[in-house]
Design an enzyme around this catalytic site. Structure first.
Site, PDB file in Angstrom:
ATOM      1  N   HIS A   1      29.982  59.488 -30.131  1.00 53.79           N
ATOM      2  CA  HIS A   1      30.317  58.174 -29.901  1.00 53.79           C
ATOM      3  C   HIS A   1      29.914  57.770 -28.647  1.00 53.79           C
ATOM      4  CE1 HIS A   1      32.350  54.453 -30.465  1.00 53.79           C
ATOM      5  NE2 HIS A   1      32.778  54.448 -29.413  1.00 53.79           N
TER       6      HIS A   1
ATOM      7  N   GLU B   1      40.779  58.068 -39.497  1.00 51.96           N
ATOM      8  CA  GLU B   1      40.679  56.814 -38.875  1.00 51.96           C
ATOM      9  C   GLU B   1      39.527  56.990 -37.873  1.00 51.96           C
ATOM     10  OE1 GLU B   1      43.275  54.756 -35.068  1.00 51.96           O
ATOM     11  OE2 GLU B   1      44.130  56.431 -36.364  1.00 51.96           O
TER      12      GLU B   1
END
Ligand code: GRF
Length: 216
Positions: free
Chosen positions: A124, A158
């Site tokens: 990320h 999540e």
């Protein structure tokens, strides 16, 4: 006299079979492919999967002699689980043990994430837990962040929330644009993803390891 260095105990451990999942350019995929060429690297990139037939990274993977599979999500309408069942079948057919998401732009269901618990990594472009989601460089600049960077983490249901394996930090400069900042972060991504995969493949870090600094 005992023979030196021929016992099975001396053999290099078998390399983990890794699939890299992409949707586009594939520069992180390329960094993993290059790192995995080293004899002592504990993982082999056995498969590249794209959900987009036009992903630029597919050509790189093919030219490196790596098997590629396209599972085009548009064929499944909105049926995420049907898409994932086909993806899972391809991964099993290639005896994949570890997944690396590298610019893979599909949200994954809890079922699929559960199949790969502790064996699926994502990169990320931000210092998580800051700036989850998209447009991280624009948002870091808008927030006046002084530092920014990239994170490799285990995938949990999540989004952008699993245990962190590696991070790399860069300064935010006064004249940065989202593009200049993205380029500085990308160079860090290309360094930390192969390092993180090495640590996972060697069994030196796991999803249930205690988080440093968190009381048990
Ligand atoms: C990278 O910035 C990665 O962190 C993010 O998407 C981008 C993919 O770039 N998840 P590439 O396809 O690896 O070049």
């Amino acid at each position: 006299m005992p023979e030196a260095s021929t016992s099975p105990g001396d053999a290099m451990p078998r390399k983990k079979r890794v699939a890299v999942l992409i949707s586009g350019r594939g520069s992180n995929m390329a960094s993993l492919i290059e790192a995995a060429k080293a004899d002592d690297y504990p993982a082999a990139i056995a498969l590249v999967v794209s959900n987009r037939p036009d992903a630029a990274g597919l050509a790189y993977a093919r030219s490196a002699g790596i098997a590629t599979v396209v599972v085009d999500h548009t064929r499944f309408g909105g049926d995420r689980e049907a898409f994932e069942r086909e993806l899972q079948a391809a991964l099993q057919a290639h005896r994949i043990e570890v997944l690396c998401l590298a610019g893979f732009m599909r949200l994954l269901t809890p079922w699929f994430v559960g199949q790969w618990r502790g064996a699926m990594l994502n990169i990320h472009p931000a210092l998580l837990p800051a700036f989850k989601g998209l447009h991280t460089h624009e948002r870091a600049l808008a927030a006046g962040a002084k530092t920014h960077g990239a994170t490799v983490h285990f995938v949990v249901p999540e989004m952008d929330s699993g245990p962190i394996i590696a991070q790399g930090e860069v300064p935010v400069l006064a004249d940065d644009t989202p593009d200049t900042l993205a380029a500085r972060v990308l160079a860090v991504e290309h360094r930390i993803y192969p390092e993180a995969l090495r640590r996972v493949a060697e069994g030196r870090v796991g999803i249930d390891d205690p988080v440093p600094g968190k009381p048990q």
